[in-house]
Design a protein around this motif. Sequence first.
Motif, PDB file in Angstrom:
ATOM      1  N   ARG A  47      -9.702 -10.436 -26.648  1.00 41.65           N
ATOM      2  CA  ARG A  47      -8.398 -10.730 -26.056  1.00 41.65           C
ATOM      3  C   ARG A  47      -7.958 -12.158 -26.348  1.00 41.65           C
ATOM      4  O   ARG A  47      -6.778 -12.497 -26.243  1.00 41.65           O
ATOM      5  CB  ARG A  47      -8.449 -10.514 -24.539  1.00 41.65           C
ATOM      6  N   TRP A  76      -3.958 -12.292 -26.410  1.00 39.77           N
ATOM      7  CA  TRP A  76      -3.122 -11.372 -27.176  1.00 39.77           C
ATOM      8  C   TRP A  76      -2.245 -10.532 -26.253  1.00 39.77           C
ATOM      9  O   TRP A  76      -1.171 -10.072 -26.657  1.00 39.77           O
ATOM     10  CB  TRP A  76      -3.993 -10.452 -28.025  1.00 39.77           C
ATOM     11  N   GLU A  77      -2.707 -10.329 -25.023  1.00 35.24           N
ATOM     12  CA  GLU A  77      -1.952  -9.537 -24.053  1.00 35.24           C
ATOM     13  C   GLU A  77      -1.720 -10.379 -22.793  1.00 35.24           C
ATOM     14  O   GLU A  77      -2.309 -11.447 -22.632  1.00 35.24           O
ATOM     15  CB  GLU A  77      -2.715  -8.262 -23.696  1.00 35.24           C
ATOM     16  N   GLU A  78      -0.864  -9.877 -21.905  1.00 39.88           N
ATOM     17  CA  GLU A  78      -0.614 -10.591 -20.652  1.00 39.88           C
ATOM     18  C   GLU A  78      -1.901 -10.669 -19.826  1.00 39.88           C
ATOM     19  O   GLU A  78      -2.630  -9.679 -19.714  1.00 39.88           O
ATOM     20  CB  GLU A  78       0.464  -9.873 -19.837  1.00 39.88           C
ATOM     21  N   SER A 110       0.103 -15.139 -22.315  1.00 41.21           N
ATOM     22  CA  SER A 110       0.036 -14.311 -23.517  1.00 41.21           C
ATOM     23  C   SER A 110       0.663 -15.056 -24.686  1.00 41.21           C
ATOM     24  O   SER A 110       1.540 -15.924 -24.511  1.00 41.21           O
ATOM     25  CB  SER A 110       0.776 -12.987 -23.307  1.00 41.21           C
ATOM     26  N   ARG A 111       0.228 -14.724 -25.873  1.00 43.69           N
ATOM     27  CA  ARG A 111       0.831 -15.290 -27.086  1.00 43.69           C
ATOM     28  C   ARG A 111       2.325 -14.996 -27.129  1.00 43.69           C
ATOM     29  O   ARG A 111       3.129 -15.859 -27.487  1.00 43.69           O
ATOM     30  CB  ARG A 111       0.140 -14.707 -28.316  1.00 43.69           C
TER      31      ARG A 111
END
Length: 273
Positions: A47, A76-78, A110-111
């Motif tokens: 992640r 990469w994710e919330e 996140s990104r």
Amino acid sequence: MPKPRLPKGLDPEGHLVREGSLGRIPAPFRPVVAAARDRLPDVFGARLHSAYLYGSIPRGTARVGRSDLDLLVALWEEPGDADRAAARALGEALDEEFPEIDGAGTLLYSRTRLLSELETHDLGWFVACLCTPLLGEDLAEHLPRYRPDSLLARETNGDLALLLPRWRERIATADDTDEARRPLVRFMSRHLVRTGFTLVMPRWGGWTSDLTEMAEIFGAYYPTRAEQMNTAAVAGYEPTGDPALLRSYVDDLGPWLAGEYARVHGIKAPRPD
């Protein structure tokens, strides 16, 4: 009115430059930074997109036993509750293991959010200018160059009026001890000094993260509030548990600063959360 010191923190084209680097980390803090770098992939696994240092350690101004370790992690994710719990556990472990730091905290985003249009002049600017890459791809490569203008001022600190009710609640519910109030004094002092500085940043035309310099520069433009801001800068570095100081923040300096900020720069664009 006293003349403010000359602007700094800019490249020859007038863009803000990144203020920290791994090469500036003082020797006593290198082991804890290395430990954080080694453990972050284990904590977040696949992640994890990237990780950054910010604050006094990458600026080279940290004080042994007094400064905290500040990390920002892009996923990469919330981030979810499990991610936040893992970040807290990592900070507690580092704080216990390394007496050189006084606490460790991790901001999680996140990104996608860090690179979003809404956050370009807030979190994006923070990553590009105030964060030092530690692991992974540097998101600054996807962000614009920044100038110390009114847009940046509005989007970084134009939400003080929204924060003040939460501050009052935190003060009211804190234990009636100096120990419980000291972290509030430290946090609110620093926030007010930085907000006061960014209020005048476009007129001054540069950047600094030094609280003493921030207060001095602010005071050159608002001399009637200079003493209050200088007091806040001192409390940001050496906090006490003074309840009268906290009340002055939420009853006087804070409301005035929020109103003046809105008048000069406008109000920060609303965020979903």
